[in-house]
Design a protein around this motif. Sequence first.
Motif, mmCIF file in Angstrom:
data_model
loop_
_atom_site.group_PDB
_atom_site.id
_atom_site.type_symbol
_atom_site.label_atom_id
_atom_site.label_comp_id
_atom_site.label_asym_id
_atom_site.label_seq_id
_atom_site.Cartn_x
_atom_site.Cartn_y
_atom_site.Cartn_z
ATOM 1 N N GLU A 97 30.979 178.051 4.103
ATOM 2 C CA GLU A 97 30.199 178.050 2.854
ATOM 3 C C GLU A 97 29.322 179.308 2.735
ATOM 4 N N GLN A 103 32.958 179.392 -3.090
ATOM 5 C CA GLN A 103 34.400 179.121 -2.988
ATOM 6 C C GLN A 103 34.681 177.646 -2.699
ATOM 7 N N ARG A 104 33.666 176.946 -2.215
ATOM 8 C CA ARG A 104 33.894 175.546 -1.872
ATOM 9 C C ARG A 104 33.791 174.685 -3.127
ATOM 10 N N GLN A 105 34.772 173.827 -3.323
ATOM 11 C CA GLN A 105 34.692 172.871 -4.421
ATOM 12 C C GLN A 105 35.117 171.498 -3.890
ATOM 13 N N GLU A 106 35.086 170.542 -4.751
ATOM 14 C CA GLU A 106 35.295 169.142 -4.365
ATOM 15 C C GLU A 106 36.546 168.934 -3.527
ATOM 16 N N THR A 108 38.274 171.260 -1.698
ATOM 17 C CA THR A 108 38.538 172.235 -0.633
ATOM 18 C C THR A 108 38.979 171.487 0.622
#
Length: 258
Positions: A97, A103-106, A108
Motif C-alpha cells: 500500500e 493502487q489497492r482497491q476492494e 486487489t
Amino acid sequence: MDINRREFLKITGASTIVGLLGGWKAVELLAPGELEAKYLPKTEALTAKRWAMVVDNKKMDEKTAKKCIEICHRIHNVPDIGDPKREIKWIWLEPFENAFPGQRQEHTAERLNGKPLIVLCNHCDNPPCVRVCPTKATWKREDGIVMMDQHRCIGCRFCMAACPFGSRSFNWGDPRPFIKKKNPEYPTREKGVVEKCDFCAERLAKGLIPACVEVSNGALVFGDLADPKSDVRKTLRTHYSIRRKPHLGTNPQVYYIV
Ligand code: SF4
Ligand code: SF4
C-alpha cells in the motif's frame, strides 16, 4: 586494498574502464575470510544503452529480500544507525500500500495486502532529484543510472525533497561508527551528505551484475532495456508489470511484477 572516494568516482564514472581491483562476487563478500583467493576472471565492464530492473514479486519472498538488502548494505558500507529517524537505506521493504499508493482497491489480490515489497532508487528517466541539485552532485549517466558524488554534495537535501519515492538518505551524523564491517573496496561517507542506490555502478565497471540481483534467485532481473534480447525485455514482454507513481512523470526504470 583501500580505495578513496575520488578513485571510486573515477571507476564508476567511466563504465568502460576495465576492473581495477578485479571482481568479487556478492556471495563471496558474505564470506570475507575467503576473498583474496576468489578474484573473478571477468574484467570487462558491463555496458548498456539503458539499464533497468524488474522486481518479480511472485519470486521474491521475505528471506530473499532480506538477503538482497543485507548484501547491498554490506558491500556499500551503509551504516546501521538503529534509529528510524536517522536511518540510511539503499534498498528496503515497504508494504504494498505504501509502495503503490492508490493502487489497492476492494478486489486487489489478498496476497498483496500489507505484503512487503522491495524498493530502491528507480533511476528515473526524468529525475527531479537531478534537476534541483544546485551543485550537480547528482546526475544521470547516459546509460540511465542516477549517480551521486558525495564530494560535491553540500547537504542541502533539495534532492531528497524532490524525490517522491524516499529513495535518498541523509547522514545526520558521522556514519562510520555504525558500519558493522567495513568493505575496504567501497568508500564510506561522512556527516552532511546524501546517499542512495547507484545500480552497483562500481560492479558494472568490473563486469559484475548488481549484488542484489546476484543473490535474488531470479527475483530481480537486470539488463539493457534497449536490447530486445535482454532478460529485462524478455521478462517485461511476458509479464504484466507496474511502476511506482507513474502519474508523477519521473518515468521510473524499476518495474514490478505483482
Ligand atoms: S527514485 Fe528518486 S532519487 Fe531515484 S532517480 Fe527517481 S527521483 Fe531520483
Ligand atoms: S543495485 Fe546495487 S546499489 Fe542498488 S540496491 Fe541493488 S545492490 Fe544496492
